[in-house]
Design an enzyme around this catalytic site. Structure first.
Site, mmCIF file in Angstrom:
data_model
loop_
_atom_site.group_PDB
_atom_site.id
_atom_site.type_symbol
_atom_site.label_atom_id
_atom_site.label_comp_id
_atom_site.label_asym_id
_atom_site.label_seq_id
_atom_site.Cartn_x
_atom_site.Cartn_y
_atom_site.Cartn_z
ATOM 1 N N CYS A 188 0.868 -1.110 0.139
ATOM 2 C CA CYS A 188 0.010 0.014 0.127
ATOM 3 C C CYS A 188 0.980 1.287 0.112
ATOM 4 O O CYS A 188 0.692 1.892 -0.848
ATOM 5 C CB CYS A 188 -1.152 0.270 1.203
ATOM 6 S SG CYS A 188 -2.082 -1.357 0.945
HETATM 7 N N1 LIG Z 1 -2.337 -6.047 1.974
HETATM 8 C C1 LIG Z 1 -3.060 -5.004 2.528
HETATM 9 O O1 LIG Z 1 -2.516 -4.312 3.913
HETATM 10 C C2 LIG Z 1 -3.976 -3.835 1.968
HETATM 11 C C3 LIG Z 1 -4.620 -2.857 2.794
HETATM 12 C C4 LIG Z 1 -5.554 -2.119 2.225
HETATM 13 C C5 LIG Z 1 -5.908 -2.131 0.642
HETATM 14 N N2 LIG Z 1 -5.399 -3.119 0.098
HETATM 15 C C6 LIG Z 1 -5.500 -3.042 -1.204
HETATM 16 O O2 LIG Z 1 -6.507 -4.493 -1.444
HETATM 17 C C7 LIG Z 1 -6.042 -4.945 -2.613
HETATM 18 C C8 LIG Z 1 -5.672 -6.593 -2.595
HETATM 19 O O3 LIG Z 1 -4.470 -6.387 -1.924
HETATM 20 P P1 LIG Z 1 -4.011 -7.546 -1.074
HETATM 21 O O4 LIG Z 1 -2.899 -7.312 -0.518
HETATM 22 O O5 LIG Z 1 -5.062 -8.615 -0.739
HETATM 23 O O6 LIG Z 1 -3.234 -8.606 -2.724
HETATM 24 P P2 LIG Z 1 -2.822 -10.032 -2.462
HETATM 25 O O7 LIG Z 1 -1.833 -10.191 -3.699
HETATM 26 O O8 LIG Z 1 -2.557 -10.468 -1.092
HETATM 27 O O9 LIG Z 1 -4.058 -10.805 -2.914
HETATM 28 C C9 LIG Z 1 -4.727 -10.627 -4.227
HETATM 29 C C10 LIG Z 1 -5.231 -12.009 -4.787
HETATM 30 O O10 LIG Z 1 -6.022 -11.855 -5.913
HETATM 31 C C11 LIG Z 1 -5.596 -12.875 -6.795
HETATM 32 N N3 LIG Z 1 -5.912 -12.460 -8.139
HETATM 33 C C12 LIG Z 1 -5.088 -11.864 -9.050
HETATM 34 N N4 LIG Z 1 -5.842 -11.622 -10.142
HETATM 35 C C13 LIG Z 1 -6.927 -12.283 -9.951
HETATM 36 C C14 LIG Z 1 -8.042 -12.477 -10.882
HETATM 37 N N5 LIG Z 1 -8.171 -11.864 -12.076
HETATM 38 N N6 LIG Z 1 -9.117 -13.091 -10.376
HETATM 39 C C15 LIG Z 1 -9.296 -13.735 -9.240
HETATM 40 N N7 LIG Z 1 -8.009 -13.647 -8.359
HETATM 41 C C16 LIG Z 1 -6.984 -12.840 -8.622
HETATM 42 C C17 LIG Z 1 -4.239 -13.141 -6.617
HETATM 43 O O11 LIG Z 1 -3.871 -14.729 -6.774
HETATM 44 C C18 LIG Z 1 -4.032 -13.016 -5.068
HETATM 45 O O12 LIG Z 1 -4.412 -14.031 -4.087
HETATM 46 C C19 LIG Z 1 -5.069 -4.203 -3.390
HETATM 47 O O13 LIG Z 1 -5.539 -3.009 -4.439
HETATM 48 C C20 LIG Z 1 -4.626 -3.577 -2.251
HETATM 49 O O14 LIG Z 1 -3.953 -2.109 -2.509
HETATM 50 C C21 LIG Z 1 -4.356 -3.848 0.944
#
Ligand SMILES: NC(=O)c1ccc[n+]([C@@H]2O[C@H](COP(=O)([O-])OP(=O)(O)OC[C@H]3O[C@@H](n4cnc5c(N)ncnc54)[C@H](O)[C@@H]3O)[C@@H](O)[C@H]2O)c1
Length: 439
Positions: A275
Site C-alpha cells: 500500500c
Molecule cells: N495488504 C494490505 O495491507 C492492503 C490493505 C488495504 C488495501 N489493500 C488493497 O487491496 C487490494 C488487494 O491487496 P492484497 O494485499 O489482498 O493482495 P494479494 O496479492 O495478497 O491478494 C490478491 C489476490 O488476488 C488474486 N488474483 C489476482 N488476479 C486475479 C483475478 N483476475 N481473479 C481472481 N483472483 C485474482 C491473487 O492470486 C491473490 O491471491 C490491493 O488493491 C491493495 O492495494 C491491501
C-alpha cells in the site's frame, strides 16, 4: 416493477444472500471469513489454485486468519474457494479485492481489476451488488468498472448496484480487524451505496457512507498518502537529527507528550507492503493527467526510497570505525518483511538493503522467523539462517531492519559486535557486548 434494492437488503438481512469475494489475499481472505462468520454463504474466487486448495482444506495462508477460525467455516459449508468464475450469476454480491500494483514506469496497473471485471460482466444480472475494494485512483469504478459491467445493457443504480469500498486492513494489527474498522462506502448512485452499506453492516460494526465512488476512492488515497508523507517527514527529521548529533527517538518521544496536534510516526529503513509505497502514486498519476504535480507525494517518495541507501551508508561508516570495509565484511540482516510480525516481503526495504550490501561486496545473510528465503533482484535467492549466538558472533555487523517481536534482542546485543538498529528495537536492552548505533 420489482424493487431490487429492497429484495437485496431483505436477502442480506435474512442472511440468505450469497457472497463472492474475488482475490483471496491479505484483503480478500479476512473479508470472506468475516462474511462467512456472519452466516452468509461465501465463495472465494482466486486464480491461484494453491490458495484455493488450501482454503478448501481449511488451512489459512494469511497470518491474521487463524486456520482454527477458517476450518469450521469451511466444514459448515459457509466458505469455499474456486479457481474460476463459474456461478457468478448465482451470487447476490461480488466484492473485488485483486492487486493494484504499479508498472515499472510508476503508472497504475489496473489490469487485475480489468481481468476480474471482464469475467464478471457476462454473468451480471438484475439485483446484484458489485463492490470494488482494490485501492485505485479516483474515477476507476465509474470510468473503468461501470462501462464494462453495463456493456450487456443493464444499468448501474437501476438494474444492479455498483460501489467502491476501500479495504483498510492493517496486517498483524491485533486491535483493529476487518470487523471493528469502520468501512467507507461510496456508490455510483445513492441506491448503490445503500445496497453496499446494507451488505457490509452484516460483517463490520460501522459503515460510513459518502456521496460518490470517487470520494470513497480518494479517502483511501488520502489515508495512505497521509502515512507516506508523514513517514517521509520523520525520516527527514531522523537525517537532520543525525547531522545535529541528536537521538531522533528521544525527540519523537518528547514531542509525543503533547496531548494534541502531534501524532507519532517513526523513521526506518524505508517503506514497504502493497500500500504505502504504491498507492500515493495512483493519485499522483491521476493528477498528472490533469496537468497537476502532486509535490508532497513526489518528495515523500524521494526521501522514503532513499532510506535503504542511508542504512547501507551508515553500515559502511560503522564498519569503517573498526577499520573494516563493507567489501568482505559479514553482515547479518534481522528481518526481511516490510513490517513487524508479518511474512509479507512485498516492496520491503530489506530487499533493497540486502541488494545494496551485496553490491558493495559484503557477505550477507539474514534471519527472519517468517521467511526462509527471499529473492533479491540481481542477486538471486537468498536463504535465511536461524538467529543463533554463533551467527551473531560470526558477523562483523548486525542490522535490525524489521523489528519482529519474536527476535531476542538481548541475545543480539549480547553476542553481536556491532548492531545498526534502524527501528529502535534494542531500546529496552540494558547492556551487552555490541556497540549499538541507531538510524
Ligand atoms: N495488504 C494490505 O495491507 C492492503 C490493505 C488495504 C488495501 N489493500 C488493497 O487491496 C487490494 C488487494 O491487496 P492484497 O494485499 O489482498 O493482495 P494479494 O496479492 O495478497 O491478494 C490478491 C489476490 O488476488 C488474486 N488474483 C489476482 N488476479 C486475479 C483475478 N483476475 N481473479 C481472481 N483472483 C485474482 C491473487 O492470486 C491473490 O491471491 C490491493 O488493491 C491493495 O492495494 C491491501
Amino acid at each position: 416493477m420489482a424493487d431490487f434494492l429492497q429484495i437485496f437488503k431483505d436477502k442480506v438481512e435474512r442472511r440468505d444472500a450469497r457472497i463472492g469475494v474475488v482475490g483471496l489475499g491479505y484483503v480478500g481472505l479476512p473479508l470472506a471469513v468475516e462474511f462467512a462468520h456472519a452466516g452468509l454463504r461465501t465463495v472465494g474466487i482466486d486464480v491461484d489454485e494453491v490458495k484455493v486448495r488450501t482454503v478448501n482444506r481449511g488451512v489459512s495462508h494469511i497470518e491474521d486468519v487463524p486456520s482454527a477460525v477458517l476450518r469450521p467455516l469451511v466444514r459448515k459449508g459457509l466458505l469455499r474457494a474456486q479457481a474460476d468464475y463459474r456461478g457468478c450469476r448465482d451470487l447476490d454480491a461480488i466484492l473485488i479485492a485483486v492487486p493494484t500494483p504499479l508498472r515499472k514506469t510508476r503508472d497504475p496497473d489496473i489490469s487485475y481489476i480489468v481481468a476480474a471485471v471482464d469475467k464478471i460482466a457476462p454473468q451480471i444480472r438484475r439485483g446484484q451488488t458489485i463492490v470494488l475494494e482494490s485501492t485505485t485512483y479516483p474515477g476507476t469504478t465509474d470510468e473503468v468498472v461501470r462501462p464494462a459491467l453495463e456493456a450487456g445493457g443493464l444499468k448501474a443504480g437501476k438494474d444492479f448496484f455498483l460501489a467502491f469500498s476501500p479495504e483498510r486492513v492493517d496486517p498483524s494489527n491485533a486491535v483493529f480487524t476487518t470487523r471493528n474498522t469502520p468501512k467507507i462506502v461510496g456508490g455510483t448512485t445513492a441506491r448503490c451505496a445503500e445496497a453496499a452499506a446494507a451488505l457490509y453492516r452484516q460483517a463490520v460494526d460501522q459503515v460510513h457512507m459518502v456521496s460518490s465512488t470517487q470520494a470513497a476512492e480518494m479517502i483511501k488515497l488520502l489515508e495512505n498518502t497521509f502515512r507516506a508523507v508523514n513517514i517521509g517527514l520523520v525520516n527527514e527529521i531522523a537525517l537532520m537529527c543525525h547531522k545535529l548529533g541528536l537521538d531522533v527517538w528521544e525527540v519523537i518521544d518528547g514531542a509525543a507528550t503533547k496531548p494534541f496536534g502531534f501524532m507519532r510516526f517513526y523513521p526506518g529503513p524505508g517503506i514497504g507492503g502493497h500500500c504505502i509505497p504504491l498507492d500515493p502514486h495512483y493519485l499522483a498519476w491521476k493528477l498528472k493527467t490533469l496537468n497537476y504535480s502532486a509535490r508532497f507525494i513526489e518528495l515523500a517518495s524521494e526521501i522514503n526510497s532513499a532510506m535503504p541507501r542511508v542504512v547501507v551508508q551508515k553500515a559502511s561508516e560503522m564498519l569503517n570505525q573498526r577499520r573494516k570495509s563493507l567489501k568482505g565484511s559479514k553482515v547479518v540482516v534481522l528481518g526481511v518483511s516490510y513490517k513487524r510480525d508479518t511474512s509479507d516481503v512485498r516492496e520491503s526495504p530489506a530487499l533493497d538493503v540486502l541488494g545494496l550490501l551485496h553490491e558493495a561486496g559484503a557477505s550477507v545473510t539474514f534471519a527472519d522467523p517468517y521467511n526462509d528465503a527471499v529473492h533479491i533482484e540481481g542477486v538471486g535467492d537468498l536463504r535465511g539462517k536461524p538467529l543463533t549466538p554463533a551467527l551473531l558472533r560470526g558477523a562483523d555487523l548486525v542490522i535490525v531492519v524489521t523489528d519482529h517481536t519474536a527476535f531476542d534482542y538481548d541475545l543480539v546485543v549480547r553476542h553481536a559486535k556491532q548492531v545498526l538498529d534502524t527501528r529502535n528495537a534494542t531500546r529496552a536492552v540494558r547492556r551487552g557486548r555490541a556497540k549499538i548505533s541507531k538510524l
